[in-house]
Design an enzyme around this catalytic site. Structure first.
Site, PDB file in Angstrom:
ATOM      1  N   TYR A 102     -11.318   1.508 -15.701  1.00  0.00           N
ATOM      2  CA  TYR A 102     -11.218   1.902 -13.796  1.00  0.00           C
ATOM      3  C   TYR A 102     -11.276   0.784 -13.364  1.00  0.00           C
ATOM      4  CZ  TYR A 102      -9.040   5.228  -9.795  1.00  0.00           C
ATOM      5  OH  TYR A 102      -8.141   5.756  -9.600  1.00  0.00           O
ATOM      6  N   LYS A 130      -6.407   5.813 -15.293  1.00  0.00           N
ATOM      7  CA  LYS A 130      -6.479   6.666 -14.886  1.00  0.00           C
ATOM      8  C   LYS A 130      -7.386   8.265 -16.052  1.00  0.00           C
ATOM      9  CE  LYS A 130      -5.051   5.943 -10.726  1.00  0.00           C
ATOM     10  NZ  LYS A 130      -5.667   6.599  -8.822  1.00  0.00           N
ATOM     11  N   GLU A 140       2.591   7.278 -11.473  1.00  0.00           N
ATOM     12  CA  GLU A 140       1.206   6.321 -11.238  1.00  0.00           C
ATOM     13  C   GLU A 140       1.999   5.233 -10.767  1.00  0.00           C
ATOM     14  OE1 GLU A 140      -2.252   7.744 -10.547  1.00  0.00           O
ATOM     15  OE2 GLU A 140      -2.014   5.717  -9.271  1.00  0.00           O
ATOM     16  N   ASP A 141       1.270   4.124 -10.034  1.00  0.00           N
ATOM     17  CA  ASP A 141       1.724   2.654  -9.320  1.00  0.00           C
ATOM     18  C   ASP A 141       3.136   2.425  -9.656  1.00  0.00           C
ATOM     19  OD1 ASP A 141      -0.995   2.895  -9.183  1.00  0.00           O
ATOM     20  OD2 ASP A 141      -1.348   1.221 -10.017  1.00  0.00           O
ATOM     21  N   ASP A 177       0.381  10.318  -7.172  1.00  0.00           N
ATOM     22  CA  ASP A 177      -1.042  10.397  -6.867  1.00  0.00           C
ATOM     23  C   ASP A 177      -1.436   9.020  -5.754  1.00  0.00           C
ATOM     24  OD1 ASP A 177      -3.813  10.201  -7.212  1.00  0.00           O
ATOM     25  OD2 ASP A 177      -3.574   8.482  -8.455  1.00  0.00           O
ATOM     26  N   ASP A 178      -0.107   7.979  -6.133  1.00  0.00           N
ATOM     27  CA  ASP A 178      -0.279   7.217  -4.675  1.00  0.00           C
ATOM     28  C   ASP A 178       0.487   7.516  -3.316  1.00  0.00           C
ATOM     29  OD1 ASP A 178      -1.233   4.519  -6.099  1.00  0.00           O
ATOM     30  OD2 ASP A 178       0.658   5.382  -7.520  1.00  0.00           O
ATOM     31  N   ASN A 222      -6.880  -2.177  -3.778  1.00  0.00           N
ATOM     32  CA  ASN A 222      -7.572  -2.472  -5.129  1.00  0.00           C
ATOM     33  C   ASN A 222      -6.538  -3.530  -5.795  1.00  0.00           C
ATOM     34  OD1 ASN A 222      -9.214  -0.598  -5.218  1.00  0.00           O
ATOM     35  ND2 ASN A 222      -7.492   1.091  -5.380  1.00  0.00           N
ATOM     36  N   ARG A 245       3.749  -1.473  -9.529  1.00  0.00           N
ATOM     37  CA  ARG A 245       3.110  -1.780  -8.934  1.00  0.00           C
ATOM     38  C   ARG A 245       1.936  -1.108  -8.663  1.00  0.00           C
ATOM     39  NH1 ARG A 245      -0.769   0.396  -6.670  1.00  0.00           N
ATOM     40  NH2 ARG A 245      -0.119   2.257  -5.518  1.00  0.00           N
ATOM     41  N   ASN A 251     -11.474   6.317  -2.554  1.00  0.00           N
ATOM     42  CA  ASN A 251     -10.294   6.154  -4.315  1.00  0.00           C
ATOM     43  C   ASN A 251     -10.145   7.787  -4.707  1.00  0.00           C
ATOM     44  OD1 ASN A 251      -8.966   5.872  -7.184  1.00  0.00           O
ATOM     45  ND2 ASN A 251     -10.268   3.806  -6.471  1.00  0.00           N
TER      46      ASN A 251
HETATM   47  N1  LIG Z   1      -7.962   3.397  -2.534  1.00  0.00           N
HETATM   48  C1  LIG Z   1      -7.048   4.194  -3.112  1.00  0.00           C
HETATM   49  O1  LIG Z   1      -6.974   5.323  -3.408  1.00  0.00           O
HETATM   50  C2  LIG Z   1      -5.314   3.559  -3.072  1.00  0.00           C
HETATM   51  C3  LIG Z   1      -5.340   2.460  -2.996  1.00  0.00           C
HETATM   52  N2  LIG Z   1      -3.952   2.060  -3.856  1.00  0.00           N
HETATM   53  C4  LIG Z   1      -3.745   0.809  -3.090  1.00  0.00           C
HETATM   54  O2  LIG Z   1      -3.097   0.359  -1.472  1.00  0.00           O
HETATM   55  C5  LIG Z   1      -2.146  -1.001  -1.953  1.00  0.00           C
HETATM   56  C6  LIG Z   1      -0.738  -0.943  -1.518  1.00  0.00           C
HETATM   57  O3  LIG Z   1      -0.396   0.544  -2.731  1.00  0.00           O
HETATM   58  P1  LIG Z   1       1.373   0.837  -2.067  1.00  0.00           P
HETATM   59  O4  LIG Z   1       1.401   1.883  -0.429  1.00  0.00           O
HETATM   60  O5  LIG Z   1       1.738   1.450  -3.030  1.00  0.00           O
HETATM   61  O6  LIG Z   1       2.062  -0.065  -2.328  1.00  0.00           O
HETATM   62  P2  LIG Z   1       3.428  -0.650  -1.476  1.00  0.00           P
HETATM   63  O7  LIG Z   1       3.957  -2.471  -2.026  1.00  0.00           O
HETATM   64  O8  LIG Z   1       4.194   0.141  -1.929  1.00  0.00           O
HETATM   65  O9  LIG Z   1       3.074  -1.279   0.429  1.00  0.00           O
HETATM   66  C7  LIG Z   1       2.241  -2.319   0.676  1.00  0.00           C
HETATM   67  C8  LIG Z   1       2.586  -2.614   2.223  1.00  0.00           C
HETATM   68  O10 LIG Z   1       1.586  -3.593   2.552  1.00  0.00           O
HETATM   69  C9  LIG Z   1       2.189  -4.299   3.354  1.00  0.00           C
HETATM   70  N3  LIG Z   1       1.553  -6.012   4.071  1.00  0.00           N
HETATM   71  C10 LIG Z   1       2.032  -6.592   2.985  1.00  0.00           C
HETATM   72  N4  LIG Z   1       1.450  -7.591   3.395  1.00  0.00           N
HETATM   73  C11 LIG Z   1       0.981  -7.248   4.609  1.00  0.00           C
HETATM   74  C12 LIG Z   1       0.961  -7.936   5.132  1.00  0.00           C
HETATM   75  N5  LIG Z   1       0.392  -9.776   4.749  1.00  0.00           N
HETATM   76  N6  LIG Z   1      -0.014  -7.544   6.896  1.00  0.00           N
HETATM   77  C13 LIG Z   1       0.270  -5.479   7.055  1.00  0.00           C
HETATM   78  N7  LIG Z   1       1.367  -5.559   5.587  1.00  0.00           N
HETATM   79  C14 LIG Z   1       1.105  -5.983   4.735  1.00  0.00           C
HETATM   80  C15 LIG Z   1       3.624  -4.365   2.737  1.00  0.00           C
HETATM   81  O11 LIG Z   1       4.789  -4.606   3.847  1.00  0.00           O
HETATM   82  C16 LIG Z   1       4.420  -2.706   2.749  1.00  0.00           C
HETATM   83  O12 LIG Z   1       4.671  -1.831   3.946  1.00  0.00           O
HETATM   84  C17 LIG Z   1      -2.622  -1.288  -3.206  1.00  0.00           C
HETATM   85  O13 LIG Z   1      -3.489  -2.302  -3.308  1.00  0.00           O
HETATM   86  C18 LIG Z   1      -3.644  -0.587  -4.035  1.00  0.00           C
HETATM   87  O14 LIG Z   1      -3.942  -0.408  -4.836  1.00  0.00           O
HETATM   88  C19 LIG Z   1      -3.213   3.049  -3.758  1.00  0.00           C
HETATM   89  C20 LIG Z   1      -3.107   4.051  -3.752  1.00  0.00           C
HETATM   90  C21 LIG Z   1      -4.486   4.574  -3.606  1.00  0.00           C
HETATM   91  C1  LIG Z   2      -6.627   3.443  -6.969  1.00  0.00           C
HETATM   92  C2  LIG Z   2      -4.765   3.658  -6.967  1.00  0.00           C
HETATM   93  O1  LIG Z   2      -4.519   4.510  -7.853  1.00  0.00           O
HETATM   94  C3  LIG Z   2      -4.422   2.498  -6.930  1.00  0.00           C
HETATM   95  O2  LIG Z   2      -5.181   1.406  -5.820  1.00  0.00           O
HETATM   96  O3  LIG Z   2      -3.070   2.415  -7.081  1.00  0.00           O
HETATM   97 MG   LIG Z   3      -2.396   4.196  -8.105  1.00  0.00          MG
END
Ligand SMILES: NC(=O)C1=CN([C@@H]2O[C@H](COP(=O)(O)OP(=O)(O)OC[C@H]3O[C@@H](n4cnc5c(N)ncnc54)[C@H](O)[C@@H]3O)[C@@H](O)[C@H]2O)C=CC1
Ligand SMILES: CC(=O)C(=O)O
Ligand SMILES: [Mg+2]
Length: 604
Positions: free
Chosen positions: A130, A201, A272-273, A295-296, A446, A183, A491
Site C-alpha cells: 500500500y 486497496k 478510487e483515485d 473512498d477519497d 501520499n 489521480r 489514512n
Molecule cells: N491520507 C489519506 O487517507 C488520503 C490522502 N489523499 C491524498 O490527498 C492528496 C490530494 O488528493 P485529491 O484531493 O484527490 O487531489 P486533487 O487533485 O483533487 O486536489 C488537490 C488540491 O490541492 C490543491 N493544490 C495544489 N497545489 C497546491 C499548493 N501549492 N498549495 C495549496 N494547494 C494546492 C489543488 O488546487 C487542489 O485543490 C493526494 O496526495 C492524495 O494521495 C487522498 C485521499 C486519502
Molecule cells: C489513501 C488514498 O486513498 C489516497 O492517497 O488517494
Molecule cells: Mg485514494
C-alpha cells in the site's frame, strides 16, 4: 461515551492460534493436477499432503517431502529477512521494489500463504503493498508487469462490457475497487498503471476486513491518459490516446457499472483515485443507484473527522469544543472538500446551528491561495467553502498558507494538496503561535514524498507538544530525554475496509451518509482518553482487524436503523436487527475470512 481500547489482546490470541490444529471445512475445486499448482487460489506448493496429492493428480509433480504451513511461513519470512540484509546500503527505491517483488511473487503463486504473512505482519508489509511503495509500483508498472491481476476495461471495449464481465473466473464477487488512473495518490495521471491502487486497496480489504480474496476484483477503466511521458513510453501498456471527456467518458463508466450490476447485483464498488471532477460527478450519478462509495471523498472525510475530534480530546477539551476549533485545510480537491463537508456537518450537529454558521471556523486554501467569494472562476465544488472577504479581516483573496496561519493561528493545519513540503519551516514555525495548547499538523498527502511535511520537521519546527498525523507512515520521532513524538497514520485504510464489510454483511443496496457517519463516529470513539491526551489519535495498524470489526458493525447497525439491511447469506434482516451491539461486532468478526489450507475436493 468513549470505549476503552478493546481487543488489545486479540491479535496475540490470533497469533497463538495461527497454526492451531482446528480442521477447516473442505473447498471444492474444479481442476486437477498442474492446473491446481498454477492457480494461486488453491495452490499449497509443497504443503499438499500425500493423500491430497493422490486425490488431485499431483503425485510426482512436487518434490516428495511435505512441508507444513508453518514451515512454509518461516521459510518465506527468512527469505524476506535475507533480502533485507542483502539490500542494505542500496537506495530506498531499490529496496522497496525488491520487497514488493518478493511479496508479489508469493501473491502470484500461493494466495493463502501470501495473505497469512500479510495479516500477521500488516504493520510491516502495509507500506509495501500500500502507500508509499504502491505509488512507486504504479509509476513503474509497465516495466514491472509480468502477469495481469484484476480486469481491464478500455474505451475500445465500448458495447462489449456486458459480455466481458463474464470473463472473470469467479462466480461471486463481493468487493470491487475501480480506478481510471487519473489521480493516483499525489502522483497525478498514471493511466493504466494506476491498477496498482485497486490491487493494493483490495489487499488491505483482505487483511483488514477478511474479505475472501476469491471474491474481490480490482478494475482499471482505461479511457486514455493525458500523461505525455506515458504516451511516449514505448513500454506503456495502456491506450495511447488522450483521456475521453464529457459524455463519452461517462458512457464508459455507465456501461461498466451496469455490467457489474447485471452479473453481481450485490457487489460493492469503491471508486478510487479519480480526478476531482469525475470523483464528484460519478458519486452524484451513482450513489442512489448502485452500492458504491468514493473512498477519497467519503472514506478520507471520516478518517480526518475522527482525527480532528481526537485533536480536541488531545487538548483535554470536551468534544463540544470542536465548534471552536479553527481549522485550515490546504487542498481543495476531492479529499479536502470531502473532509470540509463532513467536518462542517459535525460542527452543525454538535452546536445545533446551520451548516452556514458552522463554516465560520474553517479556511480553505488551494493552489491559488485562500479561497474567497472574490475568486475569479471560483470552482463550483469549492464555492460553498469560500470565505466572504467581510469575515477575514486582514486577509485577502489568494492569501498564502503562511499569511493565513500567521493571521488565524489555527488549532489544526491539514494538508490534502498532494504537494510535498509545502508546510515548510516558516509555516511550521508559525504554528508555534497557534491558539491551541496542542497544535495539530496533518500532512495527509501520499505517498511519502508528497506529504506536506515530514514528521521530523513538524516536531522540530512547530514544537514538541504538537499532534502529528500523516497519510503515509513515518517513524515516531525521538525528541531526546526519552521523549517520543508520536506519528499517527491518518489514512482512509482505517475506514474503507469496515465500510465495505459492514455494507456487505448488512445486504444494503446503497451506502448512505448515515452509514458513513456511523463509521467515522466509531473510529472517533475508538481510542481511550489517555491515548488521545498523549497525542495518539488512531490505533496501531497492527490492530486493523479489530478496528474494522467495530467499524463494520457500526455501518451494519446504521443500515439496520435506516431499514436498508436485507441480510447476507443465511442471516436475514430480522436477525440482524435483534443483535446487540456486541453481538454485531462478533458477527462481523466471525465473517472475516482467515487464510488456512482447506482440504481440496475435486468436482468436475
Ligand atoms: N491520507 C489519506 O487517507 C488520503 C490522502 N489523499 C491524498 O490527498 C492528496 C490530494 O488528493 P485529491 O484531493 O484527490 O487531489 P486533487 O487533485 O483533487 O486536489 C488537490 C488540491 O490541492 C490543491 N493544490 C495544489 N497545489 C497546491 C499548493 N501549492 N498549495 C495549496 N494547494 C494546492 C489543488 O488546487 C487542489 O485543490 C493526494 O496526495 C492524495 O494521495 C487522498 C485521499 C486519502
Ligand atoms: C489513501 C488514498 O486513498 C489516497 O492517497 O488517494
Ligand atoms: Mg485514494
Amino acid at each position: 461515551m468513549w470505549k476503552l481500547a478493546r481487543f488489545a489482546a486479540a491479535s496475540n490470541i490470533a497469533r497463538s492460534r495461527r497454526f492451531s490444529a482446528a480442521i477447516p471445512g473442505p473447498c471444492i475445486v474444479h481442476k486437477r493436477g498442474a492446473d491446481i499448482l498454477h492457480d494461486p487460489w488453491f495452490n499449497k506448493d509443497t504443503g499438499f499432503p500425500l493423500t491430497e496429492r493422490d486425490r488431485l493428480g499431483l503425485r510426482g509433480l512436487l518434490p516428495p517431502r511435505v512441508i507444513s504451513f508453518e514451515q512454509q511461513y518461516d521459510r518465506f519470512m527468512n527469505s524476506f529477512r535475507s533480502l533485507e540484509n542483502n539490500t542494505q546500503g542500496q537506495s530506498d527505491k531499490v529496496v522497496s521494489l525488491a520487497k514488493w517483488r518478493i511479496l508479489n511473487r508469493l501473491h502470484d503463486r500461493n494466495e493463502t500463504l501470501y495473505y497469512r504473512v500479510l495479516i500477521d505482519n500488516i504493520k510491516e508489509f502495509a507500506p509495501i503493498i500500500y502507500t508509499p511503495t504502491v505509488g512507486l509500483v504504479c509509476q513503474n508498472y509497465s516495466g514491472l508487469f509480468r502477469r495481469p491481476r484484476g480486469m481491464y476495461f478500455s474505451a475500445k471495449d465500448k458495447g462489449e462490457m456486458m459480455s466481458m464481465i463474464y470473463n472473470w473466473p469467479a462466480h461471486e464477487v463481493d468487493m470491487i475497487v475501480l480506478t481510471d488512473g487519473s489521480r493516483i495518490l499525489g502522483l497525478g495521471d498514471l493511466g493504466v498503471q494506476g491498477i496498482g491502487i485497486p490491487i493494493g486497496k483490495l489487499d488491505v480489504y483482505v487483511a483488514a476486513a477478511g474479505i475472501n480474496p476469491q471474491r474481490i476484483l480490482p478494475v482499471m477503466l482505461d479511457v486514455g491518459t493525458n500523461n505525455q511521458k506515458l504516451l511516449e513510453d514505448r513500454l506503456y501498456l495502456g491506450l495511447r490516446q488522450p483521456r475521453l471527456e464529457g459524455e463519452e467518458y461517462l458512457s464508459i463508466v455507465d456501461e461498466f457499472m451496469e455490467a457489474v450490476h447485471a452479473r453481481w447485483p450485490k457487489a460493492i464498488v469503491q471508486f478510487e483515485d479519480f480526478q476531482m471532477k469525475w470523483a464528484f460527478e460519478t458519486l452524484e450519478r451513482y450513489q442512489k443507484r448502485f452500492c458504491m462509495f468514493n473512498d477519497d471523498i467519503q472514506g478520507t472525510a471520516g478518517v480526518a473527522l475522527a482525527g480532528l475530534l481526537g485533536t480536541v480530546r488531545a487538548q483535554g477539551l470536551p468534544l463540544t469544543d470542536f465548534v471552536n476549533q479553527k481549522i485550515v485545510v490546504v487542498g481543495a480537491g476531492s479529499a479536502g472538500l470531502g473532509v470540509l463537508k463532513m467536518a462542517i456537518k459535525a460542527v452543525a450537529k454538535i452546536s445545533g446551528c446551520s451548516d452556514l454558521a458552522a463554516k465560520s471556523q474553517f479556511y480553505l486554501i488551494d493552489k491559488d491561495g485562500l479561497v474567497t467569494t472574490e475568486r475569479n472562476n471560483l470552482d463550483p465544488a469549492a464555492a460553498p467553502f469560500a470565505k466572504n472577504p467581510r469575515d477575514i479581516e486582514g486577509l485577502n483573496e489568494g492569501a498564502s498558507i503562511i499569511e493565513v496561519v500567521k493571521k488565524i493561528k489555527p488549532h489544526v493545519l491539514l494538508g490534502l494538496s498532494g504537494v510535498g513540503g509545502i508546510f515548510n519551516d516558516e509555516v511550521l514555525k508559525a504554528m508555534r503561535e497557534s491558539v491551541s495548547t496542542k497544535p495539530a499538523i496533518f500532512a495527509m498527502s501520499n505517498p511519502t514524498m508528497n506529504a506536506e511535511c515530514t514528521a521530523i520537521d513538524a516536531f522540530k519546527h512547530a514544537g514538541e507538544h504538537i499532534v502529528f498525523a500523516s497519510g503515509s507512515p513515518f517513524e515516531n520521532v525521538d525528541l531526546g530525554n526519552g521523549k517520543v513524538g508520536h506519528v499517527n497514520q491518518a489514512n482512509n485504510m482505517y475506514l474503507f475496509p469496515g465500510i465495505g464489510l459492514g455494507t456487505l454483511l448488512s445486504g444494503a443496496h446503497l451506502i448512505t451518509d448515515g452509514m458513513l457517519q456511523a463509521a467515522a463516529e466509531c473510529l472517533a470513539s475508538y481510542m481511550a482518553e489517555e491515548d488521545t491526551l498523549s497525542g495518539i489519535l488512531y490505533p496501531s495498524v497492527d490492530s486493523i482487524r479489530d478496528v474494522t470489526a467495530e467499524v463494520g458493525a457500526a455501518v451494519l447497525r446504521a443500515a439496520v436503523e435506516e431499514e436498508l439491511a436485507e441480510g447476507h447469506g443465511d442471516v436475514g434482516p430480522r436477525e440482524l436487527s435483534h443483535m446487540s451491539k456486541d453481538e454485531t461486532v462478533e458477527y462481523v468478526r466471525s465473517n472475516m475470512w482467515y487464510p488456512v489450507y482447506s482440504p481440496l475436493v475435486h468436482e468436475k
